[in-house]
Design an enzyme around this catalytic site. Structure first.
Site, short mmCIF file in Angstrom:
data_model
loop_
_atom_site.label_atom_id
_atom_site.label_comp_id
_atom_site.label_asym_id
_atom_site.label_seq_id
_atom_site.Cartn_x
_atom_site.Cartn_y
_atom_site.Cartn_z
CG HIS A 94 -24.23 23.62 38.74
ND1 HIS A 94 -25.04 22.94 39.63
CD2 HIS A 94 -23.02 23.73 39.33
CE1 HIS A 94 -24.32 22.66 40.71
NE2 HIS A 94 -23.10 23.13 40.56
CD GLU A 96 -26.62 23.28 42.77
OE1 GLU A 96 -26.44 24.47 42.53
OE2 GLU A 96 -25.90 22.63 43.57
CD GLU A 167 -19.66 21.01 39.91
OE1 GLU A 167 -18.95 21.59 40.73
OE2 GLU A 167 -20.83 21.36 39.67
N GLY A 173 -22.21 19.47 47.78
CA GLY A 173 -22.83 19.99 48.99
C GLY A 173 -23.11 18.92 50.03
CB SER A 213 -17.44 17.86 49.04
OG SER A 213 -18.85 17.81 49.18
P1 13P Z 1 -19.79 22.08 46.86
O1 13P Z 1 -18.34 22.48 46.73
O2 13P Z 1 -20.55 22.91 47.84
O3 13P Z 1 -19.96 20.62 47.04
O4 13P Z 1 -20.46 22.44 45.43
C1 13P Z 1 -19.87 22.01 44.27
C2 13P Z 1 -20.53 22.69 43.14
O5 13P Z 1 -21.67 22.42 42.83
C3 13P Z 1 -19.78 23.73 42.42
O6 13P Z 1 -20.41 24.08 41.24
#
Ligand code: 13P
Length: 248
Positions: A94, A96, A167, A173, A213
Site C-alpha cells: 500500500h 502508505e 491506487e 483519502g 475515494s
Molecule cells: P480512501 O477510499 O479512503 O480514499 O482510501 C483508499 C485506500 O487507500 C484503500 O486502500
C-alpha cells in the site's frame, strides 16, 4: 469473465469490539452472490472478525505481512499466523507502507511470493503521486512498480490468485477521485504490462482494482469500466457506505 472483487481496507481504525460490532451490523446486508467481498481489519481484530464472518461468504483480509517464516522479527506477523486465523487475502505495498515504512518493490515482491506459498492471495498496490501525475511520469512509475512487484511469480498464479490494485496516491483519502476514464486508462495500461511480461491470456484473467475515494456515488460508474475489476475501499469501508458500494 473476471469476477469483481471489492475489499475494505480499514487501515488503523476500530478497536476489536468496534470491529466486531461493525461486522455484525453490516454482514447480512452484503450481497456476495456476484462479487468477492473482502474485509481487511487491523491485525489485532483479525481473529474476532474472522469469527464474526463465520457463516457468510465475506472473506478475511490482512493489511500487511512479513516475508520471513518465523523468528526474531519483533513486531512482525508471518503468513502462517495470518493463515491460522482464516486470512484469505493480504494487501501488500500500500502506498502508505511504501511511503511511511519504506517498502520497496523488492520487499513487496518477497511478501507476495511468501503469501502465495501458503495460498493467501496478495492484493498488490501500485500508484503514482500527484507530482508524478503532473509531470507525466505516471505510466512509467506504475509500470516499474508492477514489474518489480510481480517479478518471478508464475503466470498461472498471476491469472488466478494475484490481485493488482491501482491506487493513485493523490486520490487516497482526499475525496478527489480519479475520473472513471483515468482509472480505466491506467488499469488497461497495467493489463498491457502484464501482457508484455507474460502473455495476453494471463493479462485477460488478472484482476485489477481501482482504489482512491471510492464511494456509493461513484462506485457504479467505476465498477462498470472495461478494465476495472473491483475496488479497494478505504474510508467508505468503515461505514454503511461499504454495503452500498458492494451492492452497487
Ligand atoms: P480512501 O477510499 O479512503 O480514499 O482510501 C483508499 C485506500 O487507500 C484503500 O486502500
Amino acid at each position: 469473465m473476471r469476477k469483481k472483487i471489492i475489499a475494505g481496507n480499514w487501515k488503523m481504525n476500530y478497536s476489536v469490539n468496534q470491529a466486531e460490532d461493525f461486522v455484525y451490523s453490516i454482514k447480512d446486508s452484503i450481497n456476495t452472490s456476484e462479487v468477492d467481498v473482502v474485509i481487511c481489519p487491523n491485525f489485532v481484530s483479525l481473529d474476532r472478525v474472522s469469527e464474526a464472518l463465520d457463516g457468510t461468504n465475506i472473506m478475511l483480509g490482512a493489511q500487511n505481512v512479513y516475508f520471513e517464516d518465523k523468528g526474531a522479527y519483533t513486531g512482525e506477523t508471518s503468513v502462517d499466523m495470518l493463515a491460522s486465523v482464516g486470512v484469505r487475502y493480504c494487501i501488500v505495498g500500500h502506498s502508505e507502507r511504501r511511503e511511511y515504512f519504506k517498502e520497496t518493490d523488492e520487499i513487496v515482491n518477497k511478501k507476495a511470493k511468501k503469501l502465495l506459498e501458503k495460498d493467501i492471495y496478495p492484493i498488490i498496490c501500485v500508484g503514482e503521486s500527484l507530482e508524478q501525475r503532473e509531470n507525466n511520469t505516471y505510466f512509467e512509475v506504475v509500470e516499474k512498480e508492477v514489474r518489480g512487484s510481480l517479478e518471478g511469480i508464475e503466470k498461472d498464479i498471476i491469472a488466478s490468485k494475484v490481485v493488482i490494485a491501482y491506487e493513485p496516491i493523490w486520490a487516497i483519502g482526499t475525496g478527489k477521485t480519479a475520473t472513471a476514464e483515468q482509472a480505466n486508462e491506467m488499469c488497461k495500461y497495467i493489463r498491457n504490462v502484464v501482457s508484455k511480461m507474460y502473455d495476453e491470456d494471463t493479462a485477460s484473467k488478472v484482476r485489477i482494482q481501482y482504489g482512491g475515494s471510492v464511494k456509493p456515488s461513484n462506485a457504479n460508474e467505476i465498477l462498470n469500466m472495461s478494465d476495472i475489476d473491483g475496488a479497494l475501499v478505504g474510508g467508505a469501508s468503515l461505514t454503511n457506505d461499504f454495503t452500498a458500494i458492494v451492492n452497487y
